[in-house]
Design a protein around this motif. Structure first.
Motif, PDB file in Angstrom:
ATOM      1  N   GLU A 343       0.722  -1.168  -0.054  1.00  0.00           N
ATOM      2  CA  GLU A 343       0.067   0.018   0.001  1.00  0.00           C
ATOM      3  C   GLU A 343       0.905   1.192   0.035  1.00  0.00           C
ATOM      4  O   GLU A 343       0.513   2.243  -0.553  1.00  0.00           O
ATOM      5  N   ARG A 344       1.982   1.032   0.976  1.00  0.00           N
ATOM      6  CA  ARG A 344       2.880   2.529   0.650  1.00  0.00           C
ATOM      7  C   ARG A 344       3.521   2.642  -0.492  1.00  0.00           C
ATOM      8  O   ARG A 344       3.684   3.787  -1.083  1.00  0.00           O
ATOM      9  N   LEU A 345       3.815   1.467  -1.413  1.00  0.00           N
ATOM     10  CA  LEU A 345       4.444   1.436  -2.633  1.00  0.00           C
ATOM     11  C   LEU A 345       3.455   2.204  -3.510  1.00  0.00           C
ATOM     12  O   LEU A 345       3.779   2.981  -4.375  1.00  0.00           O
ATOM     13  N   ALA A 346       2.324   1.700  -3.572  1.00  0.00           N
ATOM     14  CA  ALA A 346       1.131   2.385  -4.245  1.00  0.00           C
ATOM     15  C   ALA A 346       0.954   3.807  -4.070  1.00  0.00           C
ATOM     16  O   ALA A 346       0.819   4.609  -5.062  1.00  0.00           O
ATOM     17  N   GLU A 347       0.969   3.975  -2.980  1.00  0.00           N
ATOM     18  CA  GLU A 347       0.817   5.823  -2.676  1.00  0.00           C
ATOM     19  C   GLU A 347       1.974   6.372  -3.101  1.00  0.00           C
ATOM     20  O   GLU A 347       1.862   7.419  -3.596  1.00  0.00           O
ATOM     21  N   LEU A 348       3.472   6.051  -3.150  1.00  0.00           N
ATOM     22  CA  LEU A 348       4.483   6.629  -3.799  1.00  0.00           C
ATOM     23  C   LEU A 348       4.213   6.758  -5.212  1.00  0.00           C
ATOM     24  O   LEU A 348       4.680   7.504  -5.974  1.00  0.00           O
ATOM     25  N   ARG A 349       3.582   5.617  -5.898  1.00  0.00           N
ATOM     26  CA  ARG A 349       3.424   5.572  -7.383  1.00  0.00           C
ATOM     27  C   ARG A 349       2.066   6.248  -7.710  1.00  0.00           C
ATOM     28  O   ARG A 349       1.820   6.197  -8.739  1.00  0.00           O
ATOM     29  N   GLY A 350       1.458   6.935  -6.714  1.00  0.00           N
ATOM     30  CA  GLY A 350       0.134   7.593  -7.124  1.00  0.00           C
ATOM     31  C   GLY A 350      -0.995   6.383  -7.583  1.00  0.00           C
ATOM     32  O   GLY A 350      -1.892   6.880  -8.430  1.00  0.00           O
ATOM     33  N   GLU A 351      -0.799   5.463  -7.042  1.00  0.00           N
ATOM     34  CA  GLU A 351      -1.909   4.375  -7.281  1.00  0.00           C
ATOM     35  C   GLU A 351      -2.632   4.000  -5.949  1.00  0.00           C
ATOM     36  O   GLU A 351      -3.098   2.571  -6.188  1.00  0.00           O
TER      37      GLU A 351
END
Length: 367
Positions: A343-351
């Motif tokens: 989820e943190r990765l998705a936030e960083l990628r705007g996803e």
């Protein structure tokens, strides 16, 4: 009294068939009946009949003459009772089929070919194998040593044809006197008969026996191939050469590889983190594990080629390649920490997506 078949019927064509139709019909029958294909005396006689019919019908002048008189040109206009009469009428009594001359036919004949089927594992088909095959075949009779006569006796000149191998007769026709020759029925055209037949082989000169044949199967064979093992078929007749043994190969499929020619294809599962970050992973080949490099950002379906890891080229140097299709596996169940990281990765990628509970986590009710 039986009459001979019409020459058009012999070739299986109509009376208005063109020259091309006649030629095609003859070639088809010749391939099926040629003495090199079958040693059966009946087939040989049929080949002679077909060849003679073609020799007449393929020649415009001879065909016209045959169409005028057909099979009724025998003595006093009566039908011919032997097709050899027709051939002698058109070829002057010296008709020669396939370059074979008149006279006694040799008793010596090549032995028939034998066949056996062998099942191979996929690994054996790739790298070759040695097999000991139990084969039943005709071998030279050890009592008469192959001549068909009881020990102490020998074949003698045929008493029916005097050793000529054929019976000659003279007939009169509307075209004049015709001399015809037919194969002797007693000796089957060989000019020899066996008064005292061997009690073990009954005059055949061969008996059935089992034998072990060692077969070297080369690397790179595939399903449906046939191997010829020279001289390991049935024994020849009256001292003739032995036939060959044909080994038909059946290959068990591989659970992990698909073969296309000399190349192999397989699928390797990798994780999405390996695909994203890159990795060194092991792939099973026919000769053990092989390490391959996964580039960062690899998509599912990417194909990696391993040169020289396929199937050896049959009877020559070199090998095919191994093609590995990378399949990126998306995890279906995530632990809480794994989900948090994604989820943190998705936030960083705007996803960013609506948050759902991780495995074992309870969702609070909303009021």
């Amino acid at each position: 009294m039986a009459t001979v078949r019409d020459l058009y019927d012999v070739l299986g064509v109509s009376r208005d068939a063109s020259s091309d139709d006649i030629r095609r019909a003859y070639r088809k029958l010749a391939r099926e009946l040629h003495p090199d294909v079958s040693a059966d005396p009946a087939t040989e006689e049929r080949f002679k009949e077909v060849t003679g019919a073609y020799e007449i019908l393929s020649d415009p002048q001879k065909r016209q003459r045959y169409d005028a008189f057909g099979t009724t040109g025998g003595p006093q206009g009566q039908p011919f009772t032997d097709i050899q009469d027709i051939f002698d009428l058109f070829f002057g009594g010296g008709f020669n089929v396939g370059g074979r001359s008149r006279g006694p036919r040799s008793r010596t004949q090549r032995g028939e070919d034998a066949g056996v089927r062998v099942s191979l594992s996929f690994h054996e088909s790739v790298f070759g194998a040695r097999r000991e095959l139990d084969v039943e075949r005709l071998v030279v009779c050890d009592r008469c040593l192959g001549n068909g006569a009881e020990p102490g006796t020998a074949p003698v000149a045929c008493r029916t044809c005097g050793g000529a191998g054929e019976i000659q007769s003279v007939r009169r026709s509307i075209f004049g006197t015709v001399m015809t020759s037919t194969a002797c029925g007693t000796c089957r055209g060989t000019g020899q008969e066996i008064p005292n037949r061997c009690t073990k082989c009954r005059g055949e000169g061969r008996v059935r026996a089992r034998a072990t044949v060692t077969v070297e199967i080369p690397a790179g064979v595939s399903e449906g191939m046939e191997l010829r093992v020279g001289g390991n078929g049935h024994a020849g007749i009256a001292g003739g050469p032995d036939g060959d043994l044909y080994v038909a190969l059946s290959v068990e499929p591989s659970p992990g590889f698909e073969r296309r020619g000399q190349d192999l294809f397989t699928v390797l599962d990798i994780s999405m983190t390996q695909a994203a970050l890159g990795a060194e992973v092991d792939i099973e080949t026919l000769e053990g594990d092989e390490r391959i490099h996964v580039e960062p950002g690899t998509d599912s379906g990417t194909v990696v080629r391993l040169k020289g890891k396929g199937v050896p080229n049959l009877n020559r140097r070199g090998r095919g390649d191994l093609f590995v299709t990378l399949h990126v596996v998306t995890p279906s169940a995530l632990a809480r920490e794994e989900r948090t990281l994604l989820e943190r990765l998705a936030e960083l990628r705007g996803e960013a997506a609506p948050r759902t509970p991780a495995r074992g986590e309870l969702r609070r009710p909303e009021f």
